[in-house]
Design a protein around this motif. Sequence first.
Motif, PDB file in Angstrom:
ATOM      1  N   ILE A 184       3.498  11.857   7.091  1.00 47.64           N
ATOM      2  CA  ILE A 184       3.323  11.133   5.648  1.00 47.64           C
ATOM      3  C   ILE A 184       2.863  12.180   4.767  1.00 47.64           C
ATOM      4  CG2 ILE A 184       2.200   9.666   4.384  1.00 47.64           C
ATOM      5  CD1 ILE A 184       2.577   7.379   6.502  1.00 47.64           C
TER       6      ILE A 184
ATOM      7  N   ILE B  17      11.157  -1.954   9.122  1.00 51.71           N
ATOM      8  CA  ILE B  17      12.282  -0.911   8.516  1.00 51.71           C
ATOM      9  C   ILE B  17      12.732  -1.844   7.339  1.00 51.71           C
ATOM     10  CG2 ILE B  17      14.661  -0.482   9.145  1.00 51.71           C
ATOM     11  CD1 ILE B  17      13.650  -0.377  12.147  1.00 51.71           C
TER      12      ILE B  17
ATOM     13  N   ILE C 261      11.992   2.997  -0.209  1.00 52.46           N
ATOM     14  CA  ILE C 261      13.012   4.028  -0.502  1.00 52.46           C
ATOM     15  C   ILE C 261      13.958   3.909  -1.740  1.00 52.46           C
ATOM     16  CG2 ILE C 261      14.675   5.722   0.600  1.00 52.46           C
ATOM     17  CD1 ILE C 261      13.756   5.581   3.248  1.00 52.46           C
TER      18      ILE C 261
ATOM     19  N   ILE D 133      10.450  -0.331   4.602  1.00 53.89           N
ATOM     20  CA  ILE D 133      10.644   0.977   4.349  1.00 53.89           C
ATOM     21  C   ILE D 133      11.822   1.127   3.579  1.00 53.89           C
ATOM     22  CG2 ILE D 133      10.599   3.296   5.203  1.00 53.89           C
ATOM     23  CD1 ILE D 133       9.212   2.592   7.935  1.00 53.89           C
TER      24      ILE D 133
ATOM     25  N   TYR E 191       3.018  -0.897   8.330  1.00 58.58           N
ATOM     26  CA  TYR E 191       4.473  -1.125   8.796  1.00 58.58           C
ATOM     27  C   TYR E 191       5.004  -0.246   9.493  1.00 58.58           C
ATOM     28  CZ  TYR E 191       4.057  -5.543   6.090  1.00 58.58           C
ATOM     29  OH  TYR E 191       3.676  -6.685   5.797  1.00 58.58           O
ATOM     30  N   MET E 192       4.811   0.924   8.835  1.00 57.36           N
ATOM     31  CA  MET E 192       5.450   2.395   9.477  1.00 57.36           C
ATOM     32  C   MET E 192       4.882   2.608  10.510  1.00 57.36           C
ATOM     33  SD  MET E 192       5.626   4.176   5.700  1.00 57.36           S
ATOM     34  CE  MET E 192       6.026   2.824   4.458  1.00 57.36           C
TER      35      MET E 192
ATOM     36  N   VAL F 226      12.709   5.666  12.475  1.00 56.60           N
ATOM     37  CA  VAL F 226      11.503   5.298  11.479  1.00 56.60           C
ATOM     38  C   VAL F 226      10.798   6.615  10.926  1.00 56.60           C
ATOM     39  CG1 VAL F 226       8.841   4.499  11.507  1.00 56.60           C
ATOM     40  CG2 VAL F 226      10.776   3.132  12.857  1.00 56.60           C
TER      41      VAL F 226
ATOM     42  N   LEU G 185      13.013   7.779   7.852  1.00 54.22           N
ATOM     43  CA  LEU G 185      12.909   6.833   6.833  1.00 54.22           C
ATOM     44  C   LEU G 185      11.501   7.034   6.003  1.00 54.22           C
ATOM     45  CD1 LEU G 185      14.636   3.437   7.711  1.00 54.22           C
ATOM     46  CD2 LEU G 185      15.656   5.413   6.266  1.00 54.22           C
ATOM     47  N   THR G 186      10.378   7.217   6.889  1.00 60.91           N
ATOM     48  CA  THR G 186       9.209   7.266   6.212  1.00 60.91           C
ATOM     49  C   THR G 186       8.992   8.416   5.480  1.00 60.91           C
ATOM     50  OG1 THR G 186       7.960   5.985   8.492  1.00 60.91           O
ATOM     51  CG2 THR G 186       6.782   7.110   6.878  1.00 60.91           C
TER      52      THR G 186
ATOM     53  N   PRO H  19       1.530  -0.859   3.176  1.00 59.61           N
ATOM     54  CA  PRO H  19       2.859  -0.381   3.621  1.00 59.61           C
ATOM     55  C   PRO H  19       2.802   0.522   4.783  1.00 59.61           C
ATOM     56  CG  PRO H  19       2.736   0.535   1.374  1.00 59.61           C
ATOM     57  CD  PRO H  19       1.637  -0.435   1.719  1.00 59.61           C
TER      58      PRO H  19
ATOM     59  N   MET I 148      10.860   8.266   2.334  1.00 59.04           N
ATOM     60  CA  MET I 148      10.056   7.512   1.379  1.00 59.04           C
ATOM     61  C   MET I 148       8.880   8.470   0.771  1.00 59.04           C
ATOM     62  SD  MET I 148       7.938   4.254   2.218  1.00 59.04           S
ATOM     63  CE  MET I 148       6.445   4.125   1.237  1.00 59.04           C
TER      64      MET I 148
END
Lengths: 316, 261
Positions: free
Chosen positions: B77, B235, B242, B238, B214-215, B150, B153-154, B211, B157
């Motif tokens: 992140i 998911i 995005i 996320i 969740y990730m 995951v 996607l993270t 948030p 984002m």
Amino acid sequence: MKNKAIAISDLKKTYSNGFEALKGISFEVAEGDFIALLGPNGAGKSTTIGVICSLVNKTAGSVSVFGHSIDQHLEAAKRCIGLVPQEFNFSQFETCQQIVVNQAGYYGVPRHIALERAEVVLKQLDLWDKKDSQARMLSGGMKRRLMIARALMHEPKILILDEPTAGVDIEIRRTMWTFLRELNEQGTTIVLTTHYLEEAEQLCRNIAIIDHGTIVENTSMKDLLSRLDIETFILDVDSVPNELPKLENVEYRIRDESTIEIDVPKEKALNQVFESLTEKGIRVLSMRNKSNRLEELFVQLTERAQVVDREQKNEN
Amino acid sequence: MKTKVYNKQAFIALQSILVKEITRYFRIWIQTLLPPAITMTLYFVIFGQLIGSRVGLMEGVSYMEYITPGIIMMSVITNSYSNVASSFYSAKFQRNVEELLVAPVPTLFILLGYVFGGVSRGMITGVIVTLVASQFVELQINNWAIVCFVVILTSMMFATAGLVNAVFAKSFDDISIIPTFVLTPLTYLGGVFYSIKMLPEFWQNVSLANPVLYMVNAFRYGFLGVSDIPIENAIALIIFFIVGLFSIAYYLLAKGIGIRS
Ligand SMILES: Nc1ncnc2c1ncn2[C@@H]1O[C@H](COP(=O)(O)OP(=O)(O)O)[C@@H](O)[C@H]1O
Ligand SMILES: [Mg+2]
């Protein structure tokens, strides 16, 4: 008739702080031309170029490049132009080669072709032995040439240079002139902004003079120079004759019942002019120079250029 | 006629932006790739080995193993975010963003170029931290697909969020405000080091608004098969973020906010 490389019509720009930098300028550049956009600092030269190259959003008016309007066919317009901006705007930490090859990539030139072209262009601009040096290590003149190299990577039809020789010493300036002249002879249209009158005179066929956001003159270099050679005088006379004198290269005009205006080439002796007036029985009571907007501008420009030249000589 | 067909040239441009981005963080690897390796080693030594050995099992695994996914996620992140934030901000600051603006690169591809650049740094950091972790614990992976999905996607984002930050930033300080005051607290409170089941019910519910929780949990599920949150919700959330951030970033770039006068 030749194609229009650039057509600008009634272009206006007001910056977000409310400053009106362009007040509705119009001019055209023919394909293959070499034109100077001349004007003092703050005249609006960079703003005009910014709009053409989509770095500045225009407020009103239209711009098209080889017939592609920047409103409807921006990408096609962009492909035609190579820009050498006024300020260094590459990443200081990238190498010369990375800078030019990536730039070619942004124009869609595949990497292997870009690498070949980089070699050609960097050699032309005498930067090949610096290809792996970071941009920040280069001298001012080299940085300027790096920006020219970068602008040529996608083989643009028009090269626009914003004060390319500012801060460049005289020798390098002349080499750059030769380079640009050759490029133009090979068919590239060149637009150059400068505040050196000499530069425009040496290089350009046509000239547009911009001041305070308006075009004050747009003509051929030749015409402009011949006009600058002419001085205009205003004569107060006791009476206006029926017939004006005739003298080669001198133009007489009646302004009102007690004033005559004359245009005299600088090399002409004024004695002759007075003789011609005496012959017609005209008595001149007083005489003054007509102040000429264009000339004032030029005096201003040439003075500034001299100061800059002197400063640069001191630096070197 | 008006449908946009992106040609080969746009993809070459995208590739060039990526090359530029990746070259950038490899050039300054001491500032970009080394720090996560060092910080995460410290986390593993201190929280994992020294303290963790006294904590006992969490959801049936050692504490060290329990926190590993969260720690990897934490570095993914931060690195995705700060890569785009600092790269785009310095492109604005040095004005080399103009190289892209004068060229016929579609806005979408400028955006994708920077986002994928950030994703790539997130991934590389993720791999580095995973390698560090594997020196301390025997990593098991329950579901590879979820792990990869995951993490990609993270980082997309947060890379996009970094771009939005850079567009508005007026100084280098402005790009560290969000990481310091928003991202760090959210990650620490996002269940990296604990299960929210350990919290009183009130704080469990508050945590659900974070948030990052969740990730981290989706990612942990990929490794350990345990999660505080249903994985589908994670998911979906996320993806929702995005889409939102991407639209904002696209709008800002297309308008030329902060980059065109
Ligand atoms: N981003 C800006 N915001 C406000 N005013 C600006 C901006 N850029 C330029 N100007 C002003 O617009 C005028 C024209 O600037 P510019 O086009 O750079 O002139 P030139 O290139 O001829 O020296 C100047 O008075 C300048 O101060
Ligand atoms: Mg300027």
